[in-house]
Design a protein around this motif. Structure first.
Motif, PDB file in Angstrom:
ATOM      1  N   ALA A 117      36.604  14.626  15.082  1.00 26.65           N
ATOM      2  CA  ALA A 117      37.997  14.381  15.002  1.00 26.65           C
ATOM      3  C   ALA A 117      39.029  15.722  14.164  1.00 26.65           C
ATOM      4  CB  ALA A 117      38.462  13.570  13.642  1.00 26.65           C
ATOM      5  N   GLY A 118      37.748  16.602  13.650  1.00 29.15           N
ATOM      6  CA  GLY A 118      38.486  17.789  13.035  1.00 29.15           C
ATOM      7  C   GLY A 118      38.006  18.831  13.785  1.00 29.15           C
ATOM      8  N   LEU A 119      37.360  18.985  14.508  1.00 27.54           N
ATOM      9  CA  LEU A 119      37.010  19.515  15.537  1.00 27.54           C
ATOM     10  C   LEU A 119      37.400  20.300  16.624  1.00 27.54           C
ATOM     11  CD1 LEU A 119      32.839  18.630  15.709  1.00 27.54           C
ATOM     12  CD2 LEU A 119      34.836  20.875  14.099  1.00 27.54           C
ATOM     13  N   PHE A 120      38.680  19.066  16.418  1.00 26.77           N
ATOM     14  CA  PHE A 120      39.403  19.799  18.414  1.00 26.77           C
ATOM     15  C   PHE A 120      40.621  19.748  17.949  1.00 26.77           C
ATOM     16  CE2 PHE A 120      37.775  16.225  19.667  1.00 26.77           C
ATOM     17  CZ  PHE A 120      37.194  16.189  21.441  1.00 26.77           C
ATOM     18  N   ALA A 121      41.437  21.341  18.698  1.00 23.44           N
ATOM     19  CA  ALA A 121      42.288  21.485  18.160  1.00 23.44           C
ATOM     20  C   ALA A 121      43.789  21.118  17.128  1.00 23.44           C
ATOM     21  CB  ALA A 121      43.247  22.543  19.654  1.00 23.44           C
ATOM     22  N   PRO A 122      44.455  21.418  16.497  1.00 25.13           N
ATOM     23  CA  PRO A 122      45.729  21.037  16.144  1.00 25.13           C
ATOM     24  C   PRO A 122      46.367  20.842  16.829  1.00 25.13           C
ATOM     25  CG  PRO A 122      44.611  22.847  14.853  1.00 25.13           C
ATOM     26  CD  PRO A 122      44.692  22.800  15.984  1.00 25.13           C
ATOM     27  N   GLY A 123      46.685  18.906  16.337  1.00 21.88           N
ATOM     28  CA  GLY A 123      47.535  18.618  18.206  1.00 21.88           C
ATOM     29  C   GLY A 123      47.363  17.876  19.488  1.00 21.88           C
TER      30      GLY A 123
END
Length: 305
Positions: free
Chosen positions: A275-281
Motif C-alpha cells: 500500500a505504501g509503495l504506490f504513488a500518492p493518489g
C-alpha cells in the motif's frame, strides 16, 4: 612558439593548463591533431589542437569516457546521444545511492533487537530492487488462460514500482514484500494463494475484464459508501458473469464465502505491505478489492438481519 606559429607539446600543455603527460596521452589516442613534426621528430601543435584539448577537458569534466569523447569529436551530432546515455547512467547511480542511504538509515535508526532481521531482509534484495519476484508471484496466482493483454493490465495494477527516492519504511516494506513472494512455502500447503474462483468453473477473461470496470468505478468514487451502488453491482456482476449465473441474493451470499477463501493471509499481507509503495493518489487495486468485498459482506449481513 616557433617561427611558423606552432607550439611544442610543453607550450600546448601550458596554454591548456594540463600536464605534458595528458597532452601526450590524448595525442597517442589520436584525439589531438598534430600540425607538424620538428626536425628532431618532436610534435608541433597549432590553435586547432588547443581548441580540441579544451573540448576534451570539458567533455571529460562531465565524466565522459575516452570512447564517448572520440564519438563526439568524430561526429558532432553524437553529442546528444552521448549526453542522453550518460544522464541515464547518472540516474541509475543516483537511484542506487538513494536506496542505499534509506537502507542505511533503516538499520541505523531501528532498535538493536530488530537489526538482525532487517539486515537479513536487505541482504536478500538488490538496491535498488527490481520487481521481478513480485511479477513472478502474480503470474503464479493469475489463471493460465488469461490473455496476455489482461495479464499486462493486471501486473501494471498490482506490482508497485520501486520508489525513485524511498523512505526507510518503504525500503523495509519492499524488502518484506520480496521476502513474502519469495517464500518457498508458496509452492505447497495452505500458504499457497487460492485462485479467485474454483479452477475450471469460470471464465477468467470475463471475470478480470469485469473487475477492471468495477475497480475503475470504485476508484472514481462513483458511490462513496460502496454498499449500495454501481461499483458494487459491477463487482458482483463480474463474478456472476464469469460463473455463468445470475446476480441474486443467494449468489451474493455465496460470493462472500468465495471472496473470503481467495483473500487469504498471503494476499492480505501483500496488499498491506504494498500500500505504501504506490504513488500518492494512485488507486491501489488491493484496497479497492478489499473495500468492495467488505461492502458486499456488510450488505449481505444487513439483508440477512
Amino acid at each position: 612558439m616557433t617561427d611558423d606559429g606552432l607550439w611544442s607539446i610543453g607550450e600546448l600543455a601550458a596554454r591548456a593548463g594540463v600536464t605534458v603527460k595528458t597532452v601526450r596521452h590524448y595525442s597517442d589516442r589520436g584525439l589531438l591533431p598534430e600540425a607538424a613534426r620538428s626536425g628532431g621528430g618532436h610534435r608541433r601543435y597549432g590553435p586547432q589542437a588547443l581548441d580540441r584539448l579544451r573540448l576534451i577537458r570539458s567533455l571529460r569534466s562531465l565524466d565522459l569516457g575516452v570512447p564517448e569523447v572520440r564519438r563526439v569529436i568524430e561526429r558532432d551530432e553524437a553529442l546528444e546521444e552521448v549526453l542522453a546515455a550518460r544522464l541515464r547512467e547518472v540516474g541509475s547511480q543516483l537511484a542506487v545511492l538513494r536506496w542505499r542511504e534509506a537502507a542505511l538509515r533503516l538499520v541505523q535508526d531501528c532498535a538493536a533487537g530488530e537489526r538482525a532481521e532487517r539486515l537479513r531482509l536487505l541482504g536478500a534484495v538488490s538496491l535498488p530492487p527490481d520487481s521481478g519476484a513480485l511479477v513472478r508471484f502474480w503470474r503464479r496466482v493469475l489463471p493460465a488462460r488469461l490473455p496476455a493483454r489482461l495479464v499486462t493490465t493486471v501486473l501494471d495494477s498490482v506490482v508497485p514500482p520501486p520508489p525513485a527516492d524511498p523512505t526507510p519504511p518503504q525500503v523495509l516494506a519492499f524488502a518484506r514484500l520480496h521476502g513474502l513472494v519469495s517464500d518457498p512455502r508458496l509452492d505447497s500447503g495452505e500458504f499457497r494463494p487460492a485462485p479467485p474462483l474454483p479452477a475450471g468453473e469460470y471464465r477468467p477473461t470475463v471475470l478480470y475484464e469485469g473487475l477492471a470496470e468495477a475497480y475503475a468505478l470504485a476508484a472514481r468514487g462513483v458511490d462513496e459508501a460502496l454498499g449500495e451502488g454501481e461499483a458494487l453491482d459491477c463487482f458482483v456482476a463480474a463474478y456472476a458473469a464469469a460463473l455463468g449465473t445470475a446476480d441474486t441474493p443467494a449468489f451474493r451470499r455465496r460470493l462472500v464465502g468465495l471472496l473470503a477463501r481467495s483473500d487469504g493471509p498471503v494476499v492480505h499481507r501483500y496488499w498491506k505491505l504494498a500500500a505504501g509503495l504506490f504513488a500518492p493518489g494512485e488507486p491501489v487495486l488491493g484496497a479497492l478489492h478489499h473495500h468492495l468485498s467488505v461492502a458486499l459482506h456488510a450488505q449481505v449481513g444487513s439483508r440477512a438481519g
